[in-house]
Design an enzyme around this catalytic site. Structure first.
Site, PDB file in Angstrom:
ATOM      1  N   CYS A   1       0.851  -1.188   0.000  1.00 46.03           N
ATOM      2  CA  CYS A   1       0.000   0.000   0.000  1.00 46.03           C
ATOM      3  C   CYS A   1       0.886   1.237   0.000  1.00 46.03           C
ATOM      4  O   CYS A   1       1.713   1.415   0.886  1.00 46.03           O
ATOM      5  CB  CYS A   1      -0.900  -0.014   1.238  1.00 46.03           C
TER       6      CYS A   1
ATOM      7  N   THR B   1      -4.308   5.077   7.278  1.00 46.24           N
ATOM      8  CA  THR B   1      -3.299   4.672   6.300  1.00 46.24           C
ATOM      9  C   THR B   1      -2.304   5.800   6.041  1.00 46.24           C
ATOM     10  O   THR B   1      -2.705   6.914   5.709  1.00 46.24           O
ATOM     11  CB  THR B   1      -3.998   4.284   4.981  1.00 46.24           C
TER      12      THR B   1
ATOM     13  N   HIS C   1     -12.606   5.916  -3.032  1.00 48.76           N
ATOM     14  CA  HIS C   1     -11.640   4.942  -2.504  1.00 48.76           C
ATOM     15  C   HIS C   1     -11.991   3.523  -2.970  1.00 48.76           C
ATOM     16  O   HIS C   1     -11.114   2.676  -3.110  1.00 48.76           O
ATOM     17  CB  HIS C   1     -11.546   5.052  -0.984  1.00 48.76           C
TER      18      HIS C   1
END
Ligand code: SF4
Ligand code: FE
Length: 484
Positions: free
Chosen positions: A100, A191, A292
């Site tokens: 990620c 995140t 998203h």
């Protein structure tokens, strides 16, 4: 400066005074912490590729504000083509990092906040959009990484924010002052929080009048007074503290999540983007989540490409590449992966212009995309494990391989085809382990389930957007039943 180099990005992070706790300790220097650094490297890649002429078209865009070249992560989508390029960029970065790369949450947040503040101002006569554009201008000029922060801890899921026993379970306004507001609460699963310069906070659910203090959105420097972070643990994370680079699976790249806590943080009015307009809270959630959910049709596919490649190599190294059932499993993995990509591209191509001029994805298709993401990476991971074989989880460590005496034993008994060194076989199996069970599994597996909203959240949107009534009319027309 419109584009930072990767090194300038790293240097800029060093200037931040972030307060980060990791495994019970306050971290002195997050940038060089061995557990955090691979995640920073992933974000760095978003800067590095933007400097590379071969990726310029995907990684950069022309700002509609300044006409300057900006990193696509700081850009508001001006067309369906921009939306498509976003997904392609994310696939590319997934391929380059197998992790990620975190920066998408800020990109998705600015795009959602832009159209919602514009519509909110039009309806209510507020002036949030102007403030937002001022922030966006700075973000583009300084090529900032921004953490779009939505998910509150939420406490008792059966109760709205204002009925929780502990008011801090949703971020809320504790004081309104002449010069700004004071907020408290926390955002969970954040995140890339430790790798961000600024944070953009948004409410997490649709709210009613009684929750007006919780309908709050604002920007703040990531190191503002009163903000601190508690770093999330990941499976196998302490392997990053070991010597060597095989057992960790992906030495260079990773992702991270953290709990972001607001302890009476002062936010000047110029940084407040929603304060009490509860009727726009649901719209903001819907749009951010929609963007998203589109994102996952890019990033997960890129990581999937690496996983499929690793599984194919594992088959080669085992000498089993010609087995027809293995070929078929690889075909199935590609089919599933490309189906996710098809959804990401489809919801982008079907995008439309909002009132502010920014393009929004097709929400039904974006939710279908994410619903598939809650399933297919699991199947792709299952097939990768099938192909890899049990050695992926029973193999000795790199230290055993390097040992002066037993190293020879490891080398001898774990070799597959004679032409491939045992070390290569171990490296590929550790990479598959990393993506399916290790640190990257956060992003590839559980985040596929819960990131951008758990499966049920997409089903609610699919139910809302699916238009069953219109489908009934279609069936009636064909079957010869009069319309009512
Ligand atoms: Fe970007 Fe994917 Fe990470 Fe979300 S999970 S921040 S979309 S790379
Ligand atoms: Fe995510």
């Amino acid at each position: 400066m419109a584009l930072k180099t990767a090194q300038q990005y790293e240097d800029s992070l060093r200037k931040l005074k972030l307060k980060v706790y990791l495994q019970g300790e306050l971290v002195d220097n997050p940038v060089d912490h061995p557990i955090i650094k691979p995640s920073m490297n992933s974000v760095k890649m978003t800067y590095e590729l933007a400097q590379d002429p071969q990726y310029e078209d995907l990684m950069t865009a022309t700002s509609h504000l300044s006409g300057e070249k900006v990193n696509r992560f700081c850009h508001l989508h001006q067309s369906s083509e921009d939306l498509v390029k976003k997904v392609k960029m994310q696939r590319l970065l997934g391929q380059k990092t197998a992790a990620c790369f975190q920066r998408c949450v800020g990109m998705d947040a600015i795009n959602a906040v832009d159209s919602v503040t514009f519509e909110m101002d039009n309806k209510l006569g507020t002036t949030y959009h102007k403030r937002f554009i001022k922030f966006l201008t700075m973000m583009q000029e300084e090529d900032l990484t921004v953490d779009g922060a939505m998910t509150d801890p939420k406490g008792d899921r059966g109760l709205p924010p204002s009925k929780q026993e502990d008011a801090d379970l949703f971020v809320h306004v504790v004081e309104r002052r002449q010069d700004g507001i004071v907020v408290s609460g926390a955002k969970a699963h954040q995140t890339g929080a430790i790798n961000s310069h600024w944070i953009l906070v948004m409410p997490t659910i649709a709210m009613g009048r009684e929750d007006a203090d919780y309908a709050v959105s604002f920007v703040a420097p990531a190191d503002a007074e009163g903000i601190f972070y508690i770093y999330g643990r990941q499976s196998c994370d302490t392997r990053k503290l070991e010597e060597g680079d095989i057992d960790v699976g992906n030495k260079q790249f990773g992702g991270h999540e953290a709990l972001m806590v607001f302890d009476n943080v002062f936010i000047p009015w110029e940084n407040v983007l929603m304060c009490g307009e509860y009727e726009f809270s649901g719209l903001l959630v819907e749009r951010f989540a929609g963007y998203h959910r589109q994102s996952y049709g890019g990033c997960k596919v890129g990581v999937g490409d690496v996983l499929i490649g690793a599984a194919a190599l594992a088959a080669d190294y085992n000498g089993a590449a010609k087995a027809s059932h293995l070929k078929d499993k690889l075909i199935e993995m590609v089919h599933l992966n490309e189906t996710l990509y098809a959804c990401g591209i489809a919801c982008s191509a079907e995008g439309h212009k909002t009132a502010s001029g920014t393009y929004l994805i097709d929400l039904l298709l974006a939710n279908v995309c994410k619903q598939n993401v809650t399933r297919f990476p699991y199947e792709i991971a299952r097939l990768a494990e099938d192909i890899a074989g049990g050695l992926m989880v029973t193999m000795p460590s790199e230290k055993d391989l390097r040992h002066p005496e037993i190293g020879k034993v490891v080398e001898k008994y774990f070799r597959g085809v004679a032409s491939v060194p045992t070390e290569y076989r171990m490296r590929i199996l550790r990479l598959i382990e990393n993506i399916t069970l290790g640190t990257a599994a956060v992003g590839y597996r559980t985040e596929s389930m819960h990131g951008a909203g758990s499966p049920q959240a997409q089903r609610i949107m699919i139910a809302r957007q699916g238009n069953i009534e219109q489908k009934k009319e279609l069936a009636k027309a064909i079957a010869g039943i009069p319309a009512q």
